[in-house]
Design a protein around this motif. Structure first.
Motif, PDB file in Angstrom:
ATOM      1  N   SER A 171       0.817  -1.217   0.000  1.00  0.00           N
ATOM      2  CA  SER A 171       0.000   0.000   0.000  1.00  0.00           C
ATOM      3  C   SER A 171       0.850   1.266   0.000  1.00  0.00           C
ATOM      4  O   SER A 171       0.425   2.307  -0.496  1.00  0.00           O
ATOM      5  CB  SER A 171      -0.969   0.001   1.187  1.00  0.00           C
ATOM      6  OG  SER A 171      -0.270   0.035   2.416  1.00  0.00           O
ATOM      7  N   GLN A 172       2.073   1.182   0.534  1.00  0.00           N
ATOM      8  CA  GLN A 172       2.982   2.326   0.513  1.00  0.00           C
ATOM      9  C   GLN A 172       3.625   2.504  -0.859  1.00  0.00           C
ATOM     10  O   GLN A 172       3.832   3.634  -1.328  1.00  0.00           O
ATOM     11  CB  GLN A 172       4.068   2.152   1.567  1.00  0.00           C
ATOM     12  CG  GLN A 172       3.577   2.252   2.995  1.00  0.00           C
ATOM     13  CD  GLN A 172       4.638   1.880   4.014  1.00  0.00           C
ATOM     14  OE1 GLN A 172       5.585   1.152   3.723  1.00  0.00           O
ATOM     15  NE2 GLN A 172       4.486   2.373   5.243  1.00  0.00           N
ATOM     16  N   ASN A 230      -6.570   1.497   3.345  1.00  0.00           N
ATOM     17  CA  ASN A 230      -6.812   0.065   3.470  1.00  0.00           C
ATOM     18  C   ASN A 230      -8.116  -0.187   4.213  1.00  0.00           C
ATOM     19  O   ASN A 230      -8.485   0.565   5.124  1.00  0.00           O
ATOM     20  CB  ASN A 230      -5.674  -0.607   4.239  1.00  0.00           C
ATOM     21  CG  ASN A 230      -4.327  -0.424   3.581  1.00  0.00           C
ATOM     22  OD1 ASN A 230      -4.016  -1.069   2.591  1.00  0.00           O
ATOM     23  ND2 ASN A 230      -3.516   0.483   4.121  1.00  0.00           N
ATOM     24  N   THR A 231      -8.790  -1.267   3.838  1.00  0.00           N
ATOM     25  CA  THR A 231     -10.017  -1.638   4.531  1.00  0.00           C
ATOM     26  C   THR A 231     -10.307  -3.112   4.270  1.00  0.00           C
ATOM     27  O   THR A 231      -9.842  -3.667   3.266  1.00  0.00           O
ATOM     28  CB  THR A 231     -11.203  -0.759   4.086  1.00  0.00           C
ATOM     29  OG1 THR A 231     -12.335  -1.015   4.918  1.00  0.00           O
ATOM     30  CG2 THR A 231     -11.571  -1.013   2.635  1.00  0.00           C
ATOM     31  N   GLY A 246      -9.367  -4.364   0.571  1.00  0.00           N
ATOM     32  CA  GLY A 246      -8.903  -3.499  -0.503  1.00  0.00           C
ATOM     33  C   GLY A 246      -7.870  -2.489  -0.056  1.00  0.00           C
ATOM     34  O   GLY A 246      -7.780  -2.141   1.127  1.00  0.00           O
ATOM     35  N   THR A 247      -7.072  -2.042  -1.009  1.00  0.00           N
ATOM     36  CA  THR A 247      -6.158  -0.922  -0.807  1.00  0.00           C
ATOM     37  C   THR A 247      -6.219  -0.048  -2.039  1.00  0.00           C
ATOM     38  O   THR A 247      -6.545  -0.523  -3.133  1.00  0.00           O
ATOM     39  CB  THR A 247      -4.718  -1.415  -0.547  1.00  0.00           C
ATOM     40  OG1 THR A 247      -3.904  -0.317  -0.151  1.00  0.00           O
ATOM     41  CG2 THR A 247      -4.110  -2.050  -1.789  1.00  0.00           C
ATOM     42  N   ASP A 275     -15.570   2.661   1.330  1.00  0.00           N
ATOM     43  CA  ASP A 275     -14.516   3.067   2.260  1.00  0.00           C
ATOM     44  C   ASP A 275     -13.324   3.652   1.501  1.00  0.00           C
ATOM     45  O   ASP A 275     -12.813   4.725   1.843  1.00  0.00           O
ATOM     46  CB  ASP A 275     -14.028   1.870   3.078  1.00  0.00           C
ATOM     47  CG  ASP A 275     -14.925   1.545   4.258  1.00  0.00           C
ATOM     48  OD1 ASP A 275     -15.962   2.205   4.425  1.00  0.00           O
ATOM     49  OD2 ASP A 275     -14.587   0.611   5.013  1.00  0.00           O
ATOM     50  N   LEU A 276     -12.868   2.934   0.481  1.00  0.00           N
ATOM     51  CA  LEU A 276     -11.698   3.385  -0.279  1.00  0.00           C
ATOM     52  C   LEU A 276     -11.989   4.693  -1.001  1.00  0.00           C
ATOM     53  O   LEU A 276     -11.139   5.600  -1.036  1.00  0.00           O
ATOM     54  CB  LEU A 276     -11.269   2.307  -1.277  1.00  0.00           C
ATOM     55  CG  LEU A 276     -10.734   1.004  -0.673  1.00  0.00           C
ATOM     56  CD1 LEU A 276     -10.453  -0.005  -1.775  1.00  0.00           C
ATOM     57  CD2 LEU A 276      -9.486   1.239   0.169  1.00  0.00           C
TER      58      LEU A 276
END
Length: 408
Positions: free
Chosen positions: A153-154, A165-166, A181-182, A271-272
């Motif tokens: 994710s980074q 992230n979620t 997900g990310t 969320d994302l």
């Protein structure tokens, strides 16, 4: 979208390798000066895949390669991702470079190149420096741990200030199913799609065609309901990989647990999308605009997105100015059917307009509300039953600074 299912639960840790059978990692290969810039997501087995892509007529080579995998193979087992260079508008060499990334990733993990997606994000119009990319691919050793997912994710970030992230769990056929997900995205966010990369994993069993239909419908009310600056990029995409490792019977619209899965996929996507809107370049506030009483739901979403995308509304929110005139003006130029004599507007819980006319309200209380990190504006049109929501952010001095010096 119906969300009657009550068994959805957020997963602590929120990472894309929580679903069974996925591994990920991110490293620094040298495209950027110091930060992570190369990542891979791998499934133990070929996964059903769905994707939505930018509507920009100028499309980057990695996106073209990935779109072909999604549409022709309908399966994917790995995604190679770089940040720091978009590999867009780079001609024949750009396409050769994207195909080489696909080929070398396949060789690294012993899979068919036809099962590898490629995603790139960064500066447009600069040829990819392939030497660090190719050597970096050889160093990628994905793991099914929180550390690997955080590194992934980074490594996909550009001007983002935070990772996104979620993850949620639900039940299908009595078996636990995870959807996680990310994403990255901070500027040039005017989806249908935009400068964002989204990667969603699930261990649910579902055929690609059903997954594609579900993603398309959900994208319309999540990723396509956000805006930062009105620009649409050349590169970006949302991919969903479903590898079936949960062991459920394949999902389809008539499956008794279809709605449970749809709720999980919808919630992860929403969320994302909200995280991306909140992390808009230079942003200090998330703005949510909810419209009800429109002729149709699509008209409601159109109005909501017009209001949240208005530079004048965005700057008013940044300045904590209860200037509802900017809101009603945006409603009027949205192109949707409205009756100016039936519009009610609320900023938070404060009614500022009723039946298209101003009402007395406390400027001080509304100003205090507008200082909050999340601001909600509600528009009631009293013109039908359509409802819609859109998300965006305020427009600040820092947005200009970031984009004035993006290449320097």
């Amino acid at each position: 979208m119906a969300v009657a299912v009550q068994q959805l639960k957020r997963v602590a840790g929120k990472n894309i390798v929580t679903p069974k059978g996925f591994k990920a990692v991110g490293i620094h290969c040298g495209l950027k000066h110091k930060k992570y810039d190369l990542a891979v997501l791998v499934s133990e087995v070929p996964a059903s895949v769905a994707g939505v892509f930018t509507t920009n007529a100028i499309q980057a080579a990695p996106l073209i390669v990935t779109k072909e995998v999604v549409q022709q193979q309908k399966q994917m087992q790995a995604v190679i991702v770089n940040s720091g260079n978009a590999n867009a508008c780079t001609g024949k060499q750009g396409m050769l470079d994207a195909l080489l990334m696909q080929e070398k990733t396949a060789e690294k993990f012993g899979i068919s190149s036809l099962l590898v997606g490629v995603a790139s994000t960064g500066v447009i119009g600069e040829k990819m420096n392939m030497k660090p990319v190719l050597s970096g691919i050889e160093k990628l050793n994905p793991v099914d741990s929180l550390e690997g997912s955080i590194q992934f994710s980074q490594a996909i970030l550009t001007t983002d200030t935070v990772t996104k992230n979620t993850a949620y769990r639900t039940e299908v056929d009595g078996k636990e199913v995870i959807v996680a997900g990310t994403a990255k995205g901070s500027g040039m966010i005017e989806p249908n799609m935009a400068t964002m990369l989204g990667f969603i994993t699930t261990d649910a069993a579902i055929e690609s065609d059903h997954l594609q239909n579900a993603l398309k419908a959900i994208t319309d009310v999540t990723f396509n309901a956000i805006t930062v600056d009105g620009d649409t990029s050349t590169n970006d995409m949302v991919l969903v990989l479903a590898n079936g490792k949960a062991g459920n019977e394949p999902l389809h619209p008539d499956h008794p647990d279809w709605e449970a899965f749809i709720q999980a996929l919808h919630t992860v996507s929403q969320d994302l999308a909200k995280m991306i809107a909140k992390d808009g370049e230079g942003a200090t506030k998330l703005i949510e605009v909810e419209v009800s009483g429109a002729v149709t739901a699509s008209e409601a979403r159109k109005i909501a997105k017009t209001v949240v995308g208005s530079p004048l509304v965005k700057t008013a929110v940044f300045g904590c100015d209860a200037n509802w005139g900017r809101v009603i003006a945006a409603i009027g130029y949205s192109g949707a059917a409205v009756n100016p004599n039936t519009i009610t507007i609320k900023i938070g819980e404060h009614v500022v307009v009723t039946n298209g006319e101003p009402v007395v309200f406390s400027e001080e209380l509304v100003m205090l509300y507008l200082k909050q990190p999340e601001v909600k504006i509600h528009v009631e049109l009293n013109n039908g039953n359509g409802k819609g929501i859109a998300w965006g952010c305020d427009l600040t001095y820092d947005y200009v600074q970031i984009n004035a010096s993006y290449r320097s």
